[in-house]
Design an enzyme around this catalytic site. Structure first.
Site, mmCIF file in Angstrom:
data_model
loop_
_atom_site.group_PDB
_atom_site.id
_atom_site.type_symbol
_atom_site.label_atom_id
_atom_site.label_comp_id
_atom_site.label_asym_id
_atom_site.label_seq_id
_atom_site.Cartn_x
_atom_site.Cartn_y
_atom_site.Cartn_z
ATOM 1 N N TYR A 1 -11.309 -1.277 8.981
ATOM 2 C CA TYR A 1 -11.662 -2.317 7.997
ATOM 3 C C TYR A 1 -12.689 -3.292 8.582
ATOM 4 O O TYR A 1 -13.424 -3.927 7.833
ATOM 5 C CB TYR A 1 -10.411 -3.064 7.528
ATOM 6 N N LYS B 1 -4.286 7.863 6.448
ATOM 7 C CA LYS B 1 -4.294 7.513 7.875
ATOM 8 C C LYS B 1 -3.277 8.325 8.676
ATOM 9 O O LYS B 1 -3.073 8.095 9.863
ATOM 10 C CB LYS B 1 -4.049 6.018 8.057
ATOM 11 N N TRP C 1 -0.769 3.937 12.882
ATOM 12 C CA TRP C 1 -0.605 3.972 11.432
ATOM 13 C C TRP C 1 -1.378 5.160 10.907
ATOM 14 O O TRP C 1 -2.570 5.176 11.058
ATOM 15 C CB TRP C 1 -1.113 2.677 10.778
ATOM 16 N N TYR D 1 -7.051 -3.226 12.673
ATOM 17 C CA TYR D 1 -7.907 -2.150 12.142
ATOM 18 C C TYR D 1 -9.356 -2.294 12.585
ATOM 19 O O TYR D 1 -10.271 -2.021 11.813
ATOM 20 C CB TYR D 1 -7.754 -2.102 10.615
ATOM 21 N N GLU E 1 0.445 -1.296 14.174
ATOM 22 C CA GLU E 1 -0.445 -0.465 13.351
ATOM 23 C C GLU E 1 -1.828 -0.461 13.977
ATOM 24 O O GLU E 1 -2.349 -1.504 14.371
ATOM 25 C CB GLU E 1 -0.562 -1.014 11.910
ATOM 26 N N ASN F 1 -0.845 -5.619 13.724
ATOM 27 C CA ASN F 1 -1.448 -4.548 12.925
ATOM 28 C C ASN F 1 -2.964 -4.776 12.972
ATOM 29 O O ASN F 1 -3.444 -5.784 12.441
ATOM 30 C CB ASN F 1 -0.983 -4.624 11.465
ATOM 31 N N ASN G 1 6.334 -7.615 6.912
ATOM 32 C CA ASN G 1 5.085 -6.955 7.277
ATOM 33 C C ASN G 1 3.908 -7.733 6.714
ATOM 34 O O ASN G 1 3.800 -7.938 5.499
ATOM 35 C CB ASN G 1 5.031 -5.535 6.730
ATOM 36 N N GLU G 2 3.029 -8.154 7.610
ATOM 37 C CA GLU G 2 1.765 -8.796 7.252
ATOM 38 C C GLU G 2 1.891 -9.920 6.240
ATOM 39 O O GLU G 2 1.151 -9.975 5.248
ATOM 40 C CB GLU G 2 0.756 -7.743 6.764
ATOM 41 N N ASP H 1 0.813 -1.211 0.000
ATOM 42 C CA ASP H 1 0.000 0.000 0.000
ATOM 43 C C ASP H 1 0.852 1.270 0.000
ATOM 44 O O ASP H 1 0.632 2.155 0.806
ATOM 45 C CB ASP H 1 -0.898 -0.061 1.255
HETATM 46 C C1 GCB Z 1 -1.712 -2.373 6.669
HETATM 47 C C2 GCB Z 1 -0.373 -2.283 6.029
HETATM 48 C C3 GCB Z 1 -0.016 -0.864 5.614
HETATM 49 C C4 GCB Z 1 -1.245 -0.189 5.015
HETATM 50 C C5 GCB Z 1 -2.328 -0.138 6.058
HETATM 51 C C6 GCB Z 1 -3.623 0.508 5.552
HETATM 52 O O1 GCB Z 1 -2.041 -3.278 7.338
HETATM 53 O O2 GCB Z 1 0.645 -2.837 6.795
HETATM 54 O O3 GCB Z 1 1.035 -0.913 4.700
HETATM 55 O O4 GCB Z 1 -0.960 1.084 4.530
HETATM 56 O O5 GCB Z 1 -2.643 -1.422 6.475
HETATM 57 O O6 GCB Z 1 -3.765 1.705 5.674
HETATM 58 O O7 GCB Z 1 -4.457 -0.208 5.016
#
Ligand code: GCB
Length: 594
Positions: free
Chosen positions: A474, A570, A551, A470, A506, A468, A414-415, A163
Site C-alpha cells: 500500500y 495475499k 498476511w 504494508y 501482518e 501490521n 485489529n487495526e 476486509d
Molecule cells: C489489513 C487488515 C486485513 C486486510 C489486510 C489487507 O491491514 O488487518 O484484514 O485483509 O490489511 O490485505 O489489506
C-alpha cells in the site's frame, strides 16, 4: 465456559446435518412467529456452514437481515432425570433460539458459544422442534461494527469496515448434551513451573446443589500424578513435562463432584498443558525461553462452506503450517472454532487469540471499504454501547479460551484508530478488563500502518507491540528499496520508544497465482517472495522483533470492490491451498533457519 465433553456422567448429541432454512428478506418471521410452525418452503441448509455460497443465488449471498433455521430432534429417553443443555458453538452474528414454542436463549456476537438449560422445555423420548433466527446485520454497536445502507435501487446493503466477506449462519456445531443435576459448571486452571516441578492452580465452579469437589491430574500415559480435594487448590507435578512450542504435551485434569453415594455425581475432564508465558523487556518467553513467532494471520474461509468449521481443512491447514516450519498463527479477526484451539494444544502450535473487534477505524472504513466519511469514536458511531459490546467480546473470548495452553497472547482488536485522545478513552478500560480477567497472559492489539510511535497513544497499555505493515504494497508499491528504508526507519523508532517485544502480525502483497515476471512487478509471485524477503532482512537487524506473521496464510473471500479481484490474494497459498512461490521461500527460511 466449558466445552461439551462425554464423560461417564455426560452425553453429547451433535445436531449437525441438514436443517430446514428460510431467508426472511422482509423481516416477517419475528412478527409472525415462524418458530411456532414448520418453516415454509423447501430449502435445506447444511449445519455447520455459511449459508451465503451454498445456494446458487444472489438473494442468499447478499442477503441482509434474518434467516431461519429449524430442526426436529428426538431427545433420548435415557436422558430422563438429567439436566439437558442446548449449545450453539457459534451463530453469526446474532441469534434467538426457541425450543418448541418457548424462547430459550439469545446471543449477540458471531464467534463465541452460547447455551441454555432446556431441561424443562424437552421431554426425553419425544421429538422437539428447535428454531433459530440468525441475523447477519452489523451496526455501530456490534463487534465488528458496520451499518446497513438503503440503496437507491431499493435494496439493503451491509456496509462492513473489514476486509473479509460477511459470511453468516450456523458456522459451528450445535449440541444437545446432558449433565447431572449437580454439575461442574466451570473450571479454570493456571499453570506454573518451578525447576522440575509444575503447578496447576485450579478453581471449580459448580451448579445445582451442595457437592464436594475432588480433582486428579493424569499424565498422557494415564498415570495419576497428583490429586486434591476442594473447589480451589494447587497441584504439584514432579518431573513435569511442559507443554512447549512443537510439543503439545497434555495432562488431563479430571474433576469429580461427590454427593452422598460412592459414585461421582458428575465428572468432567479437561486437557491441561503446563507452561508459562511472560514478557521480559523485548523478549517473549514461553517456559522462560525466548520464543520467535513464525506463521500467519489466517481466516476461517473456504469455498462453498464459507466460515464453517471443517475438520478436513483444519487438519490440512495444520499440515501445511508444519510443511512450512511455522510454529504459530493469529486468529485474525475473530475467535476461531474451539476444535482449532484444541488441535493447536495437542500439536504444540502457538496461538495469538483475537476478538472480533475489527473495523474500529474511520480512516480505513471510508478510505478502503467505501463507507460514508465519519469520525471513529462519537455519539453516533463507535460509542459507549459499542465499547460495552467490545467488553463482552473480550469476556466471552477469555471465558471460552482461558484454559488453552496454545493461547499465549490476547489480541483485543485489529487495526483500531489508536492515535486520538478518544481512542485512549475507549481502550484504557478494555485493556484493564483483559488484564483483570486473565492476568497470566500478555495482551496486545494489531496496530495499523501510519500509527507510528510518535502518533500512537495506546501502546503503553499493552505488553507486546503488534504491527501490521504494508511497505512495498500500500506504500511504495513496486519500490522495495524505498519500502525497506521506510520499514527500517519506523522499526528503529519503535525500538527507541518502547522496551517491548515487537511481532509483525501482518506483512504481505496481493499475488495472482500464475503471474510471473523477471522484474519485481506487484501481483507477480516473484514480487510477493521478494517483498517477504525484504521484510525478513529488516527483521533480522532488530533483536526486539520476536515474530513474523505473514498476511495471509491463504487467499480468502471479501466483499467485492475495486481493490479486490475475486477476494484478497495475499495468501501464500491459494484458497484451494496450492502454494505460490512465496510458500517455498518461507519454507526455506523457517525450516532452514536462514
Ligand atoms: C489489513 C487488515 C486485513 C486486510 C489486510 C489487507 O491491514 O488487518 O484484514 O485483509 O490489511 O490485505 O489489506
Amino acid at each position: 465456559m466449558l466445552r461439551p465433553r462425554e464423560t461417564v456422567t455426560r452425553e453429547c448429541k451433535s445436531l449437525d446435518g441438514l436443517w430446514r432454512f428460510a431467508l426472511d428478506a422482509d423481516a416477517r418471521g419475528r412478527r409472525e412467529g415462524w418458530w411456532r410452525l414448520p418453516l415454509a418452503g423447501t430449502r435445506e441448509v447444511p449445519v455447520p456452514a455459511s449459508y451465503n455460497d451454498v445456494f446458487a443465488a444472489a438473494e442468499a449471498r447478499d442477503h441482509v437481515g434474518d434467516v431461519w433455521y429449524q430442526t426436529l430432534v428426538r431427545v433420548p429417553a435415557r436422558w430422563r432425570g438429567e439436566r439437558i443443555v442446548l449449545r450453539f458453538d457459534a451463530a453469526t452474528h446474532s441469534a434467538v433460539v426457541w425450543v418448541g414454542e418457548t424462547q430459550a436463549v439469545e446471543h449477540e456476537g458471531g464467534y463465541t458459544p452460547f447455551e441454555a438449560d432446556v431441561t424443562e422445555l424437552v421431554e426425553p423420548g419425544a421429538e422437539v422442534r428447535i428454531t433459530a433466527v440468525v441475523s447477519n446485520v452489523l451496526t455501530w454497536h456490534t463487534i465488528p461494527p458496520g451499518y446497513v445502507k438503503e440503496t437507491v435501487g431499493g435494496g439493503r446493503r451491509q456496509q462492513v469496515f473489514h476486509d473479509f466477506f460477511n459470511y453468516a449462519g450456523l458456522h459451528r456445531t450445535v449440541w444437545l448434551y446432558t449433565t447431572p443435576r449437580s454439575y461442574v459448571a466451570d473450571v479454570t486452571v493456571v499453570t506454573g513451573i518451578d525447576g522440575s516441578t509444575g503447578t496447576v492452580r485450579y478453581e471449580v465452579e459448580t451448579g445445582g446443589g451442595e457437592v464436594d469437589v475432588a480433582v486428579a491430574l493424569g499424565d498422557a500415559e494415564g498415570g495419576e500424578v497428583a490429586r486434591a480435594t476442594g473447589a480451589t487448590g494447587e497441584l504439584a507435578v514432579d518431573d513435569v513435562r511442559p507443554w512447549r512450542p512443537g510439543e503439545g504435551y497434555l495432562y488431563d485434569l479430571t474433576v469429580e463432584l461427590h454427593g452422598q453415594g460412592d459414585a461421582p455425581v458428575d465428572t468432567y475432564s479437561l486437557p491441561v498443558g503446563i507452561r508459562t508465558v511472560r514478557v521480559d523487556g523485548p523478549r517473549f518467553l514461553i517456559n522462560e525461553e525466548p520464543f520467535y513467532f513464525r506463521g500467519f494471520g489466517k481466516h476461517e474461509d473456504a469455498a462453498v462452506r464459507g466460515k464453517a468449521h471443517d475438520n478436513a481443512f483444519m487438519v490440512h491447514d495444520f499440515a501445511l503450517l508444519e510443511w512450512l516450519g511455522a510454529n504459530s498463527f493469529r486468529t485474525s479477526h475473530y475467535p476461531y472454532a474451539e476444535e482449532v484451539l484444541e488441535y493447536a494444544d495437542r500439536h504444540g502450535i502457538v496461538v495469538i487469540d483475537e476478538t472480533a473487534a475489527v473495523g474500529l477505524n474511520s480512516g480505513l472504513a471510508a478510505g478502503v471499504f467505501g463507507a460514508e466519511p465519519h469520525t471513529t469514536f462519537s455519539e453516533d458511531t463507535v460509542n459507549a454501547a459499542t465499547q460495552e459490546t467490545h467488553r463482552r467480546a473480550i469476556r466471552e473470548l477469555i471465558a471460552r479460551d482461558k484454559n488453552h495452553p496454545c493461547v499465549v497472547l490476547w489480541s483485543i482488536a485489529n487495526e483500531p484508530e489508536s492515535v486520538t485522545p478518544e481512542a485512549r478513552t475507549y481502550f484504557e478500560p478494555l485493556a484493564a478488563e483483559a488484564r483483570r480477567l486473565a492476568p497470566t497472559r500478555p495482551i496486545g492489539f494489531a496496530n495499523v500502518m501510519g500509527a507510528t510511535p510518535d502518533h500512537d497513544v495506546v501502546t503503553d497499555l499493552f505488553d507486546v507491540v503488534m504491527l501490521n505493515r504494508y511497505y512495498g504494497w500500500y506504500a511504495s508499491p513496486g519500490d522495495l528499496a524505498t519500502a525497506e528504508a521506510a520499514l527500517e526507519a519506523e522499526l528503529s523508532a519503535w525500538v527507541a520508544a518502547y522496551d517491548k517485544p515487537i511481532v509483525f502480525t501482518e506483512y504481505g502483497a496481493d499475488t495472482f497465482p500464475g503471474v510471473h515476471d523477471v522484474v519485481p512487478v506487484p501481483w507477480s509471485e516473484e514480487y510477493q517472495a521478494d517483498l517477504l524477503a525484504m521484510f525478513h532482512r529488516v527483521f533480522d537487524r532488530f533483536d526486539a522483533v520476536v515474530g513474523e506473521h505473514v498476511w495471509n496464510f491463504a487467499d480468502f473471500a471479501t466483499a467485492p470492490g475495486v481493490m479486490r479481484v475475486d477476494g484478497n490474494k495475499k495468501g501464500v497459498f491459494t484458497r484451494e491451498r496450492r502454494p505460490k512461490a512465496a510458500a517455498h521461500l518461507l519454507r526455506r527460511r523457517w525450516r532452514g533457519g536462514s
